[in-house]
Design a protein around this motif. Structure first.
Motif, short mmCIF file in Angstrom:
data_model
loop_
_atom_site.label_atom_id
_atom_site.label_comp_id
_atom_site.label_asym_id
_atom_site.label_seq_id
_atom_site.Cartn_x
_atom_site.Cartn_y
_atom_site.Cartn_z
N THR A 169 -3.04 23.99 -0.56
CA THR A 169 -3.95 22.91 -0.99
C THR A 169 -3.34 21.57 -0.60
OG1 THR A 169 -2.91 22.83 -3.15
CG2 THR A 169 -4.91 24.16 -2.96
N ASN A 170 -4.24 20.63 -0.24
CA ASN A 170 -3.80 19.29 0.14
C ASN A 170 -4.37 18.28 -0.86
OD1 ASN A 170 -2.40 19.84 2.65
ND2 ASN A 170 -4.41 20.44 3.45
N GLY A 171 -3.62 17.27 -1.14
CA GLY A 171 -4.11 16.18 -2.00
C GLY A 171 -3.47 14.87 -1.59
N SER A 172 -4.13 13.77 -1.91
CA SER A 172 -3.54 12.48 -1.56
C SER A 172 -3.97 11.41 -2.57
CB SER A 172 -3.93 12.06 -0.14
OG SER A 172 -5.30 11.73 -0.11
N THR A 173 -3.14 10.40 -2.71
CA THR A 173 -3.45 9.26 -3.57
C THR A 173 -3.03 7.99 -2.83
OG1 THR A 173 -2.91 10.60 -5.49
CG2 THR A 173 -3.05 8.23 -5.85
N ARG A 174 -3.93 7.01 -2.83
CA ARG A 174 -3.60 5.74 -2.16
C ARG A 174 -3.65 4.63 -3.21
NH1 ARG A 174 -6.34 1.68 1.16
NH2 ARG A 174 -8.31 2.53 0.44
N GLU B 153 0.85 -1.19 0.00
CA GLU B 153 0.00 0.00 0.00
C GLU B 153 0.89 1.24 0.00
OE1 GLU B 153 -3.30 -0.32 2.65
OE2 GLU B 153 -3.57 1.85 2.75
N VAL B 154 0.64 2.12 -0.92
CA VAL B 154 1.44 3.36 -1.01
C VAL B 154 0.49 4.55 -0.88
CG1 VAL B 154 2.96 4.74 -2.48
CG2 VAL B 154 3.13 2.24 -2.52
N GLN B 155 0.76 5.39 0.11
CA GLN B 155 -0.08 6.58 0.31
C GLN B 155 0.79 7.79 0.02
OE1 GLN B 155 -3.25 6.46 2.56
NE2 GLN B 155 -3.68 8.55 1.95
N VAL B 156 0.37 8.61 -0.90
CA VAL B 156 1.12 9.81 -1.26
C VAL B 156 0.29 11.04 -0.88
CG1 VAL B 156 2.19 11.11 -3.14
CG2 VAL B 156 2.22 8.60 -3.18
N SER B 157 0.85 11.89 -0.01
CA SER B 157 0.16 13.13 0.37
C SER B 157 0.94 14.30 -0.20
CB SER B 157 0.08 13.26 1.90
OG SER B 157 -0.67 12.19 2.42
N VAL B 158 0.22 15.23 -0.78
CA VAL B 158 0.87 16.38 -1.41
C VAL B 158 0.29 17.65 -0.77
CG1 VAL B 158 1.28 17.63 -3.56
CG2 VAL B 158 1.10 15.13 -3.59
#
Lengths: 221, 192
Positions: free
Chosen positions: B96-101, B82-87
């Motif tokens: 601004t916040n963003g994320s992809t899992r 599992e890879v969680q990327v928070s930007v």
């Protein structure tokens, strides 16, 4: 009024007669049922262009509603196998039997806005259908299968620029490699989809008529 | 004028001709009933074939069979990554916040294993029956489709039961719809 009758007759004449099956089955029910290995239909060009064995190439670059498949097996095999199984055979499908375990990767990505995407990838590997005949027999023996069913779709010239197609289906004994029964149907080829479908139905009905006549549906051979 | 009227009458009559009723055949073998069955995946592997397999699985489960779904059971322990990327973007006037899992699971399911492993696994799970679903188009006029559901014993490949349905279909129907209708018809015949 007479013109209408002539038109109806002319229309009826355009419908090609159903092909007849030629069946060579020994007496007795020794090979009438059981588990057998079935191989995909192969096409043999006999004195015609090899491209005729690859329907997809015949319409390449042309706009078509339904593109033709790469092989006639797509048309022949479903009907033929259904009839073989209804005749009493239990089929192990060579093209679906993996020799090696495939690697599967399932992925899912969820984005910040709630959208998501998923994917699945399974590696393809060799199957029993890719093996040479000797190895196919060895596999069949190892699985306790008594016979191997092969089907060959042969396209040959029929004179005056026409071609004919013949479908020959044979059950081979695994131990002796001798043929146990042969069923054959052929006709002038008038459609790349219609003819293989008709011949598969004809051969399947031939098998049913010879081995399980009580399971035969519809018209006589 | 009379010929044209007759032609129109014939055409109208042809539109009103009913389809032939479905032909259903049920065969029961001498083999003892089975309890736990696996549906062999259709060779075509398309979404349509998988859907038809699912219809049959549901029907058999409703009739009391234990249905083993080969593409839902892992053959080996599968690895999950599992890879969680928070930007966080602070370059603009507002943050601004963003994320992809991304979840990746690797490893074979039972539908992916080689033929010898599959046979051993089925025996280990106590699967005593195999189910095969087949559909086929029959060329001719009118067009017809056939579907068959067949249950055999795993031990000796002997027939438990099989049911076949042949349906007359319209050329205007989709092949997928026809196949599904034929399978449902065969299942209904097998319920008798």
């Amino acid at each position: 009024m007479r013109g209408l009758a002539v038109f109806a007759l002319a229309l009826a004449a355009c419908v090609q007669a159903a092909p007849h099956a030629i069946v060579q089955v020994p007496p007795g029910d020794e090979y009438a049922a059981g588990a057998v290995l079935v191989m995909p239909t192969t096409c043999v060009p006999d004195g015609v262009m090899p491209e005729l064995c690859s329907p997809v190439t015949l319409t390449a670059g042309q706009p078509t509603l339904t593109p033709l498949p790469a092989s006639y097996a797509v048309y022949v095999d479903p009907t033929l196998r259904l009839k073989l199984e209804f005749a009493g055979y239990t089929l192990a499908e060579g093209a679906a039997m993996r020799l090696e375990t495939g690697a599967r990767t399932d992925g899912q990505t969820v984005y910040g806005d709630g959208a998501s995407s998923s994917s699945t990838a399974v590696t393809t590997g060799p199957t029993v259908a890719d093996l040479p005949p000797g190895d196919v027999r060895a596999v069949a023996r190892s699985l306790g299968l008594g016979g191997i069913v092969t089907s060959t779709f042969t396209i040959s010239p029929a004179g005056f620029g026409e071609i004919r197609a013949d479908l020959v289906v044979t059950l081979w004994d695994v131990d002796s490699s001798a043929s146990r029964w042969i069923v054959r149907c052929g006709e002038r080829m008038y459609g790349y989809r219609e003819t293989p479908l008709r011949l598969a139905n004809c051969v399947g009905n031939g098998v049913l008529a010879a081995l399980a006549p009580g399971n035969l549906i519809g018209e006589a051979l | 004028m009379r010929a044209a009227a007759l032609g129109a009458l014939l055409a109208t009559a042809a539109c009103g001709v009913d389809k032939m009723p479905p032909i259903v055949m049920l065969r029961r073998g001498a083999a003892a009933p089975v309890k736990r069955v696996a549906i062999l995946p259709a060779e075509c592997g398309t979404a349509v074939c998988k859907g038809i397999d699912a219809i049959v699985a549901a029907d058999l489960a409703f009739r009391g069979y234990d249905v083993v779904e080969l593409d839902r059971l892992a053959a080996i322990e599968r690895a999950r990554t599992e890879v969680q990327v928070s930007v966080q973007d602070t370059s603009g006037p507002t943050m601004t916040n963003g994320s992809t899992r991304t979840v990746t699971v690797t490893g074979a399911m039972l539908s992916d294993v080689d033929v010898w492993t599959l046979r051993a696994e089925l025996a280990a799970m106590g699967v005593d029956g195999l189910v095969r679903v087949r559909t086929a188009e029959l060329e001719g006029w009118p067009e017809r489709v056939e579907a068959m559901v067949r249950v055999t014993r795993t031990a000796d490949a002997s027939l438990v039961w099989s049911t076949l349905c042949e349906l007359e279909v319209s050329v205007l129907d989709l092949a997928d719809e026809n196949a599904e209708r034929a399978v449902r018809c065969a299942l209904a015949g097998g319920a008798r």
